[in-house]
Design an enzyme around this catalytic site. Structure first.
Site, short mmCIF file in Angstrom:
data_model
loop_
_atom_site.label_atom_id
_atom_site.label_comp_id
_atom_site.label_asym_id
_atom_site.label_seq_id
_atom_site.Cartn_x
_atom_site.Cartn_y
_atom_site.Cartn_z
N GLU A 1 32.89 40.22 28.33
CA GLU A 1 32.26 39.96 27.04
C GLU A 1 31.53 38.62 27.17
O GLU A 1 32.14 37.63 27.58
CB GLU A 1 33.33 39.87 25.94
CG GLU A 1 32.68 39.73 24.58
CD GLU A 1 33.67 39.53 23.44
OE1 GLU A 1 34.89 39.69 23.64
OE2 GLU A 1 33.18 39.20 22.34
N ARG B 1 47.22 40.65 35.23
CA ARG B 1 46.19 39.61 35.23
C ARG B 1 46.64 38.46 36.11
O ARG B 1 47.82 38.31 36.42
CB ARG B 1 45.84 39.17 33.82
CG ARG B 1 46.95 38.56 33.02
CD ARG B 1 46.56 38.44 31.54
NE ARG B 1 45.45 37.55 31.29
CZ ARG B 1 44.32 37.91 30.68
NH1 ARG B 1 44.14 39.14 30.28
NH2 ARG B 1 43.38 37.04 30.45
N LYS C 1 39.66 32.21 27.19
CA LYS C 1 38.29 31.72 26.96
C LYS C 1 38.23 30.88 25.68
O LYS C 1 37.45 29.93 25.60
CB LYS C 1 37.31 32.89 26.87
CG LYS C 1 36.90 33.39 28.25
CD LYS C 1 35.70 34.31 28.16
CE LYS C 1 36.12 35.72 27.91
NZ LYS C 1 35.03 36.69 28.00
#
Ligand code: ATP
Ligand code: MG
Length: 571
Positions: free
Chosen positions: A43, A269, A279
């Site tokens: 994104e 992850r 983020k």
């Protein structure tokens, strides 16, 4: 020779020959004749970090290894947080890491019309409805992990009314938050994601690519599976937090009657200690100027690591060693440092730089004489050749390499003691010159002319070899030393436990700027990005701020893992 013998971190550094579970699945499908299509789906709401590097290595790596292709798809469904600056940085970072999407650059926003038509299809088949509850009401009716949700009174709206409302939502007749489109699945599902999730919401906001064309935007859980399906993605690789979304992913693909059915596979992850990787938090560090931008060399971003001096090879090596598995764990940042040390040991030429200079005058060396010594650039790389290094009567050594009153285990220079100047001569300290305040300003030493190259013909030994630069030839420079950005191993959980925020756990000593450093002259014109080993000090990289005659170097990593020792001492 400066040693390069870092403590090997506790992760098995030998890549295993056996396939990880993702590659096992892909290998089987490829063997059965499938052509493999993966995608990396960022994104564009921030810069990529080392966790994304892992995803990139998996997504692109799997495609390359099985003769397939990997799309770069921007999942740009949230107009408020996204920006072209992020799109550009993401593309640059993926390329820098060494991967290419072969022109297959896609945007979820390019599918808005198709996504919209598929949503109308859902409505027509009775699989979606317009809910006129507020976000709060929807949340309140969703239920909990132990209690089922409650059907919305709008759930029974007829197809025509739903279609009419949805079209008017698109046409801009309604304010933000007045209606949403929801999937009609099961409000009693044990999986909360399946309790009639929202597919579309109204947002009167400009999008960085579609401008004001749309005022309704699809939700990630709706747009993502369909984007995968439209692109013919075979293996949609993502991180574990999407595992509970997989039933919805499959539902959307099936109920929209997509022509192609992708398969979602989740892996753990990457978590790294002493940093944050969300983020949102990285953006906070940038916006509140705790760091000097997304590419601050202390950031775990790919651009930060690049500016720090990391090589793409070292990051890919790190990702390979971390591997792909189902189980979450935290990787020691020491492993990342180990990988870059190993790589730079092979590729970085050596140079001498004195960070905290102490003047040395060789009283028996002829005034005005300059010798040129041929010095090996990289003992690990025979092709790297030699360079000329000037030697003269006045030199600089490190302040740390001298002690007037040396403790027992200090073997470097001290009054009356002989040491080696690397590649040059043996010198003996004869006199310590101090200023009025008692501070040492200069050492007066003698050199032994018979020891050129650094060895005594009579075979006598010295216990230390120091780096140095010729005072008349050295160029002044700035050197930036970096330490962990946070003092806590896991800043998020430590902050939570102590009632602080992660910002309270920033390491105040994470940046140490040294000015007036004395560098070998060739470093004065090294272009930004030049990587070099400063003998005995570590690997360094010319910063973006460097300028001819005014060099600025970042320390990428020290030669040895000093952090573990410091931490052990503090316990
Ligand atoms: P956000 O926190 O804003 O949701 P994100 O870090 O998940 O962001 P995306 O842009 O959604 O960022 O991520 C792109 C891809 O990178 C996704 O497939 C995601 O699963 C993967 N990814 C993100 N963080 C990590 C990580 N720490 N380790 C491995 N893969 C990751
Ligand atoms: Mg995400």
């Amino acid at each position: 020779m400066s040693t390069n013998d870092p403590a090997v971190p506790a992760v098995d550094p030998t890549p295993t020959a056996s396939l990880d579970f993702v590659r096992e699945i892909v290998a089987a499908d490829a063997a059965a004749g499938a052509s493999i299509v993966t995608r990396f789906p960022p994104e564009p709401n921030g810069y990529l970090h080392i966790g994304h590097a892992k995803a990139i290595c998996v997504d692109f790596g799997v495609a390359v290894e099985y003769g397939g292709i990997c799309n770069l798809r921007f999942d740009d469904t949230n107009p408020v947080k996204e920006d072209v600056e992020y799109v550009d940085s993401i593309k640059a970072d993926v390329h820098w890491l060494g991967f290419d999407w072969a022109g297959r650059e896609f945007y979820a926003s390019d599918y808005y019309e198709r996504l919209y038509q598929d949503a109308e299809g859902l409505i027509r088949r009775g699989k979606a409805y317009v809910d006129s509850h507020s976000a709060d009401e929807i949340r309140a009716h969703r239920g909990t992990l132990t209690e089922p949700g409650i059907d919305s009174p709008y759930r029974t709206r007829g197809v025509d009314e739903n279609l009419d409302l949805f079209r008017r939502m698109r046409a801009g007749e309604f304010a933000d938050g007045t209606h949403v489109l929801r999937a009609k699945i099961d409000m009693a599902s044990p999986n909360i994601n399946m309790r009639d999730p929202v597919l579309y919401r109204i947002r009167h906001a400009d999008h960085h690519r579609t401008g004001n064309t749309w005022c309704i935007y699809p939700m990630y859980d709706y747009a993502h599976p369909l984007s995968d399906a439209y692109e013919g993605v075979t293996h949609s690789l993502c991180t574990l937090e999407y595992e509970a979304h997989r039933p919805l992913y499959d539902w959307v693909v099936r109920e929209c009657e997509a022509a192609h059915t992708p398969r979602q596979i989740e892996f753990a992850r990457l978590n790294l200690n002493y940093t944050v990787m969300s983020k949102r938090k990285l953006l906070q560090l940038v916006a509140q100027q705790h760091v000097d931008g997304w590419d601050d060399p202390r950031m775990p971003t790919i651009s930060g690591l690049r500016r720090r001096g990391y090589t793409p090879e070292s990051i890919r090596d790190f990702c390979a060693r971390v591997g792909v598995a189902k189980k979450e764990n935290v990787i020691d940042i020491g492993l990342l440092e180990h990988c870059v040390r190993e790589d730079l040991n092979k590729r970085a030429p050596r140079a001498m730089a004195v960070l905290k200079p102490l003047k040395v005058v060789l009283t028996n060396y002829p005034e005005g004489q300059v010798e040129t010594l041929a010095v090996v650039n990289n003992p690990e790389d025979a092709t790297a050749g030699t360079r000329d290094v000037e030697f003269s009567r006045e030199l600089y050594i490190e302040q740390d390499d001298f002690q007037e009153d040396p403790p027992k285990k200090f073997f470097r220079l001290a009054p009356g003691r002989e040491v080696r100047l690397r590649n040059a001569y043996l010198i003996t300290c004869q006199e310590v010159v101090k200023d009025a305040s008692g501070a040492i300003v200069e050492l007066r030493c003698t050199y032994d002319p018979a020891t050129r190259g650094g060895d005594a013909p009579d075979g006598r030994k010295v216990k230390a070899t120091l780096h140095w630069v010729s005072a008349a030839h050295a160029v002044n420079g700035e050197v930036r030393l970096y330490d962990r950005l946070f003092t806590a191993e896991n800043p998020e959980s430590a902050a939570e436990k102590s009632g602080q925020t992660f910002l309270d756990l920033l390491n105040p000593a994470s940046l140490d700027v040294l000015r007036g450093c004395k560098l070998e002259p060739m470093l004065g014109t090294a272009p930004a990005g030049t990587r070099v080993q400063f003998e005995r000090l570590g690997y360094f990289c010319a910063d973006l701020d460097t300028a001819p005659g005014a060099p600025v170097f970042n320390r990428t990593v020290s030669l040895k893992d000093t952090w573990a020792k410091v931490a052990a001492r503090e316990v």
